[in-house]
Every structure is written in structure tokens, then in C-alpha cells.
Design a protein around this motif. Structure first.
Motif, mmCIF file in Angstrom:
data_model
loop_
_atom_site.group_PDB
_atom_site.id
_atom_site.type_symbol
_atom_site.label_atom_id
_atom_site.label_comp_id
_atom_site.label_asym_id
_atom_site.label_seq_id
_atom_site.Cartn_x
_atom_site.Cartn_y
_atom_site.Cartn_z
ATOM 1 N N SER A 12 -4.966 48.272 6.259
ATOM 2 C CA SER A 12 -5.142 49.415 5.789
ATOM 3 C C SER A 12 -5.323 49.536 4.576
ATOM 4 N N GLY A 13 -5.051 50.027 3.573
ATOM 5 C CA GLY A 13 -4.911 50.646 2.011
ATOM 6 C C GLY A 13 -4.354 49.475 1.047
ATOM 7 N N MET A 14 -4.383 47.668 1.611
ATOM 8 C CA MET A 14 -4.384 47.066 0.956
ATOM 9 C C MET A 14 -5.920 45.840 0.672
ATOM 10 N N GLY A 15 -6.679 46.731 0.616
ATOM 11 C CA GLY A 15 -8.324 46.675 0.030
ATOM 12 C C GLY A 15 -7.980 45.761 -1.344
ATOM 13 N N ARG A 16 -7.423 46.299 -1.958
ATOM 14 C CA ARG A 16 -7.772 45.625 -3.496
ATOM 15 C C ARG A 16 -6.845 44.930 -4.011
ATOM 16 N N PHE A 17 -6.625 44.134 -3.206
ATOM 17 C CA PHE A 17 -5.774 42.313 -3.029
ATOM 18 C C PHE A 17 -7.052 42.079 -3.599
ATOM 19 N N ILE A 18 -6.516 41.587 -4.618
ATOM 20 C CA ILE A 18 -7.638 39.816 -5.004
ATOM 21 C C ILE A 18 -7.104 38.662 -5.135
ATOM 22 N N LYS A 19 -6.513 38.616 -5.351
ATOM 23 C CA LYS A 19 -5.747 36.486 -5.179
ATOM 24 C C LYS A 19 -4.549 36.633 -5.139
ATOM 25 N N SER A 20 -4.021 35.236 -4.429
ATOM 26 C CA SER A 20 -3.036 34.604 -4.739
ATOM 27 C C SER A 20 -3.157 33.358 -5.621
ATOM 28 N N HIS A 21 -1.871 32.871 -5.842
ATOM 29 C CA HIS A 21 -1.739 31.580 -5.980
ATOM 30 C C HIS A 21 -0.250 30.917 -5.973
ATOM 31 N N VAL A 22 -0.511 29.634 -5.580
ATOM 32 C CA VAL A 22 1.055 29.784 -5.254
ATOM 33 C C VAL A 22 2.025 28.568 -6.719
ATOM 34 N N ILE A 23 2.948 29.088 -7.052
ATOM 35 C CA ILE A 23 2.811 28.265 -8.381
ATOM 36 C C ILE A 23 4.581 26.694 -8.241
ATOM 37 N N LYS A 24 4.946 27.414 -7.100
ATOM 38 C CA LYS A 24 5.799 26.265 -6.283
ATOM 39 C C LYS A 24 5.876 25.936 -4.757
ATOM 40 N N ILE A 25 6.154 24.846 -4.672
ATOM 41 C CA ILE A 25 7.186 24.642 -3.810
ATOM 42 C C ILE A 25 8.462 23.084 -3.365
ATOM 43 N N SER A 26 9.526 24.405 -3.430
ATOM 44 C CA SER A 26 10.343 23.526 -3.737
ATOM 45 C C SER A 26 11.192 23.542 -1.799
ATOM 46 N N PRO A 27 12.511 22.465 -1.970
ATOM 47 C CA PRO A 27 12.747 22.093 -0.539
ATOM 48 C C PRO A 27 14.344 23.087 -0.836
ATOM 49 N N ASP A 28 14.536 23.269 0.904
ATOM 50 C CA ASP A 28 15.356 24.057 1.330
ATOM 51 C C ASP A 28 16.685 24.095 2.841
ATOM 52 N N GLU A 29 17.387 24.277 2.736
ATOM 53 C CA GLU A 29 17.740 23.749 3.988
ATOM 54 C C GLU A 29 17.155 24.196 5.360
ATOM 55 N N GLN A 30 17.021 25.333 5.374
ATOM 56 C CA GLN A 30 15.916 25.528 6.336
ATOM 57 C C GLN A 30 14.319 25.792 6.511
ATOM 58 N N GLY A 31 14.107 25.056 5.431
ATOM 59 C CA GLY A 31 12.528 24.739 5.374
ATOM 60 C C GLY A 31 12.125 24.344 3.494
ATOM 61 N N VAL A 32 11.623 25.296 3.242
ATOM 62 C CA VAL A 32 10.266 25.602 2.550
ATOM 63 C C VAL A 32 10.652 26.730 1.525
ATOM 64 N N ASN A 33 11.025 26.850 0.414
ATOM 65 C CA ASN A 33 10.969 28.262 -0.361
ATOM 66 C C ASN A 33 9.799 27.752 -1.235
ATOM 67 N N ILE A 34 8.957 29.159 -1.373
ATOM 68 C CA ILE A 34 7.571 28.947 -1.858
ATOM 69 C C ILE A 34 7.879 30.225 -2.996
ATOM 70 N N LEU A 35 7.231 29.785 -4.270
ATOM 71 C CA LEU A 35 6.864 30.666 -5.432
ATOM 72 C C LEU A 35 5.362 30.870 -5.931
ATOM 73 N N MET A 36 5.135 32.310 -5.628
ATOM 74 C CA MET A 36 4.067 32.451 -5.447
ATOM 75 C C MET A 36 3.627 34.007 -6.734
ATOM 76 N N VAL A 37 2.099 33.710 -6.732
ATOM 77 C CA VAL A 37 1.827 35.174 -7.740
ATOM 78 C C VAL A 37 0.762 35.970 -6.854
ATOM 79 N N LEU A 38 0.625 37.179 -6.924
ATOM 80 C CA LEU A 38 -0.462 37.872 -6.428
ATOM 81 C C LEU A 38 -0.405 39.116 -7.426
ATOM 82 N N MET A 39 -1.879 39.883 -6.893
ATOM 83 C CA MET A 39 -2.751 39.668 -8.244
ATOM 84 C C MET A 39 -3.104 41.278 -7.318
ATOM 85 N N PHE A 40 -3.115 42.560 -8.054
ATOM 86 C CA PHE A 40 -4.131 43.533 -7.166
ATOM 87 C C PHE A 40 -4.188 44.137 -8.419
#
Length: 439
Positions: free
Chosen positions: A104-132
Motif C-alpha cells: 500500500s502506498g507504493m502503487g507508483r513504482f514503475i520499474k527496476s533495472h539491475v546494473i551490476k552483480i559483483s562478488p562478495d564473501e557472503q554471496g553477491v552484491n547487487i546494484l540497481m536503479v529503481l524508478m517511481f
């Protein structure tokens, strides 16, 4: 056969005179009704204007960074065109969409795009753009708090496919220029002039039987290959800021790169961007008689800057398979009738893939379709690529990311029944493209 333009002349229709009864219009009752009607119209107009002033939506962009602990890093995550990166980024984007669209209240979410997936000791790091989209009266920080609250609630309540380590999550507001620069690292993304994603086009017409492309940025990877002094010859597709993918037969008569230029934009004249060609690479085993290996590359002498109106398409993974009747789009400046003139404005058509078994039937192309070819169109004809579209793209939309799956190659005439368009199958030449360009 030449078709002369049809001339229309005004028909002398008989005019009928209507006699009106003379009466006093402004009697008290009519005057009252008229006044009430005017008041209602003014009230409605004020309401509409107020609504649009108050609801003057604005785009807001955020750079999200977080750690996912239940997946391990794969080397191919570093290649944005790899199947592994594409599948994982789609999974992350779907998860974000579910989290924000159902809250509720987040109905104005438009889209997201992953920019980068990089390695991390615990798994992976994600870098992404969110559009509203929010009213322009909202503040960047206030929306940021809403996003963070929604995300933290989702992490507590919902069963998510990926485990996000909450302390690692950070959200940074960014402007449209920074957002566009980040998305330029991703291929196949179409954006409008207002920096919002363009939905998949739904037209069913074009080229032979078609319509002009609706707006700048609809097909930002389309190029026109032109011989200096002779004009448009072929289409081509931007696959990086210096490389174009096209058909080998486009260069059959002239292979001298200094004689060629490439232009971008939805019109040939005037062009939006113009570049000289510095190198032409034709497939070593191209056979003109059989149309086999009809693929070539052209390298620009000066790189193009990516923007909303000039952008590269994605190259498919060699394992990508499209079943028959998959919706795909072909674009070009070619003629709209067999042997007609080149069109100045870019045109488009939705067609469907056709299985090789059907295309090789005796009544269709009688065994001429090889594994490096792909048929697309309709068995009843009517919609097709034509002369001048050669070398241009056949593209496929996968969750608003566009991939080039075919290159306009050949066909019997244009839009005839049982004679669909034949395209060079790009997945078959994925390794060849990499060997020549490094892409």
C-alpha cells in the motif's frame, strides 16, 4: 504497374434550407438553465485543472545497493549479455516489482533495472536503479523513507526467493542524467524523452502494410547505411557504441568503407546523428547464390554517445530459442510496396516467427532455409519487410529488454502468401560476432 494518385473533386450536393421558427430564446427558465450549465462547466474545468496541478507527477530515481546471501557468484555475472546475468537480473527485478507493487502506498513504482552483480564473501552484491512516479510536491527524502519502510516490511513478512542482508541495504537519490548513464551500461532498454521506460509496442502493421514509428527512441538501435552520393541502401543495428550489425549482401557491390556513412534517428533526412564507416567485415563464407551466412559488421570511425534516442540492442545468448508464433518486430526505411521508393520515416511491423519445417515446405521455400536462417511473417502474407529493409533488425522483447534475433536477409517479393521474410538467425552467429568485435 504504376499507380496514379486518385484525384478527388468536390461533389455538388444539393443544399437544403431549414426554416426556423422565430421565438424569444432568453425567457427566464432558459436563462436559469443556461446559467447553471455554465457554472457546472466552470466547476468541472476548475476541478480538472486542480487535479492536474496537484497530481503533476514527477519521476524519481534511486540507486539501490544490497547484499544477497543465498546465491553464489558466477563468473558470467560479469558479462551483462550472458544468460546467467540476464536470468538472475530478471529474478531480482521481478522480486522488486512484487514487493513494491503489492504494498500500500507504493502503487507508483514503475520499474527496476539491475546494473551490476559483483562478488562478495557472503554471496553477491547487487546494484540497481529503481524508478517511481510521485506528485512533484513530494520530497526526495520522504519518498526514500517510504521505499525503505516498504522494503524492510517485505523482508520481515514475505517469503522472498532471495535473502537480502538488511544492514547492507542502501538507497541513494539520483537525477535523470545519472540514471540514464547507469542504464547505458545495459543494452536493449528503450526510454521516452521524459526518461520513463517505453512499453512494448503493440502495433500489428507496417513496412508492407504499416505505420510510421510513433516517437523518437522507439527503436534507438536502428541505423541507415548509405552510400555517399547514392543515399540509403540498407538498415543496420547498433550493438555497441562503435559496431553495427547488418547483412553481407548490402556490401556486395561496394566494400570500400570510405564510401559509406551511417545515420541514426527516425528520419533519414534530417539525420539525428551521422557517422563515417571505418571498417567493413563480411562473413568469410557468405554465399550470394544461396544467401547463406548473410551477415556483416561495420565499425564507425567515431563512437556514438548513448542517449534516449541512440542506444544499442542486446545480442542474444547463443542458446536462446524462440518457438513458432513468437511475436517479434521488424523495422526499416524500406519500400512499402514491391520495388517502391525508400521511406524517409522509419516504419515498423509486428510479425511472428515461423518454424523452419513449415518454411521448408514445397509450397513455401522448398528446402532453401538453412540452420542459419529464421523465417518470420504471416503465411497469409500482407505484413513483411521489403526492399531497403535489408540488414535491419528483427527484435524480440523479453521483459522490456530487447534482443536482436534476426537480420533482414531475403524473401520472394514482399508480403506474398506462403512467402514470409527470411532473416539471418543471429544466435547461430553469436560466436562469430564475438570473434570479430569482442562483444
Amino acid at each position: 504497374m504504376m499507380y496514379a494518385p486518385v484525384e478527388f473533386s468536390e461533389t455538388a450536393y444539393p443544399r437544403t434550407e431549414y426554416h426556423r421558427r422565430q421565438q424569444q430564446f432568453w425567457d427566464p427558465i432558459r436563462l436559469s438553465l443556461f446559467t447553471l450549465a455554465i457554472a457546472a462547466i466552470v466547476g468541472i474545468t476548475i476541478g480538472i485543472v486542480t487535479h492536474f496541478v496537484v497530481e503533476d507527477d514527477k519521476s524519481f530515481y534511486y540507486l539501490a545497493s544490497f547484499q544477497v546471501t543465498n546465491i553464489k557468484y558466477k563468473e558470467n555475472y560479469g558479462m551483462r549479455s550472458s544468460r546467467e546475468f540476464i536470468e538472475r537480473s530478471h529474478q531480482i527485478e521481478r522480486m522488486m516489482s512484487r514487493m513494491f507493487r503489492r504494498s500500500s502506498g507504493m502503487g507508483r513504482f514503475i520499474k527496476s533495472h539491475v546494473i551490476k552483480i559483483s562478488p562478495d564473501e557472503q554471496g553477491v552484491n547487487i546494484l540497481m536503479v529503481l524508478m517511481f512516479r510521485y506528485p512533484s510536491t513530494d520530497s526526495v527524502e520522504r519518498i526514500k523513507k517510504k521505499i525503505e519502510t516498504t522494503l524492510y516490511q517485505s523482508l520481515k513478512i514475505k517469503q522472498l526467493p532471495l535473502t537480502i542482508y538488511k544492514p547492507s541495504f542502501s538507497l541513494t537519490p539520483i537525477d535523470s542524467k545519472k540514471m540514464r548513464n547507469l542504464l547505458n551500461s545495459r543494452c536493449g532498454i528503450r526510454m521516452s524523452s521524459s526518461n520513463m521506460p517505453l512499453p512494448a509496442s503493440s502495433t500489428t502493421e507496417r513496412i508492407v502494410q504499416g505505420r510510421e514509428t510513433a516517437m523518437e527512441g522507439e527503436w534507438p538501435w536502428q541505423a541507415s547505411l548509405q552510400l555517399i552520393g547514392a543515399g540509403h541502401q540498407c538498415g543496420a543495428t547498433l550493438i555497441s557504441n562503435t559496431w553495427l550489425l547488418t547483412a553481407a549482401h548490402c556490401f556486395w557491390k561496394n566494400r570500400d568503407p570510405s564510401k559509406w556513412i551511417a545515420t541514426f534517428g527516425t528520419t533519414i533526412t534530417p539525420p539525428l546523428v551521422k557517422r563515417s564507416v571505418g571498417k567493413i567485415i563480411i562473413h568469410e563464407n557468405y554465399h550470394r547464390e544461396s544467401n547463406e551466412n548473410d551477415i556483416a559488421l561495420a565499425q564507425l570511425t567515431t563512437r556514438v554517445e548513448f542517449s534516449n534516442v541512440v542506444q544499442r540492442v542486446c545480442l542474444p545468448d547463443s542458446s536462446m530459442k524462440l518457438p513458432p508464433k513468437t511475436s517479434v518486430f521488424v523495422t526499416g526505411f524500406g519500400s512499402i510496396v514491391d520495388d517502391g521508393p525508400t521511406q524517409n520515416k522509419l516504419r515498423q511491423a509486428r510479425v511472428e516467427t515461423i518454424g523452419t519445417d513449415v518454411c521448408n515446405r514445397k509450397d513455401v521455400y522448398d528446402g532453401l532455409i538453412t540452420p542459419g536462417m529464421l523465417c518470420a511473417g504471416f503465411m497469409e502474407g500482407k505484413v513483411d519487410a521489403c526492399k531497403g529493409d535489408s540488414g535491419g533488425p528483427l527484435v524480440y522483447d523479453n521483459r522490456d529488454i530487447w534482443y536482436i534475433v534476426g537480420i533482414v536477409s531475403w524473401g520472394q517479393s514482399c508480403a506474398l502468401p506462403n512467402k514470409p521474410g527470411v532473416y539471418t538467425r543471429v544466435t547461430k552467429y553469436r560466436d562469430w560476432i564475438t570473434s570479430k568485435t569482442g562483444i
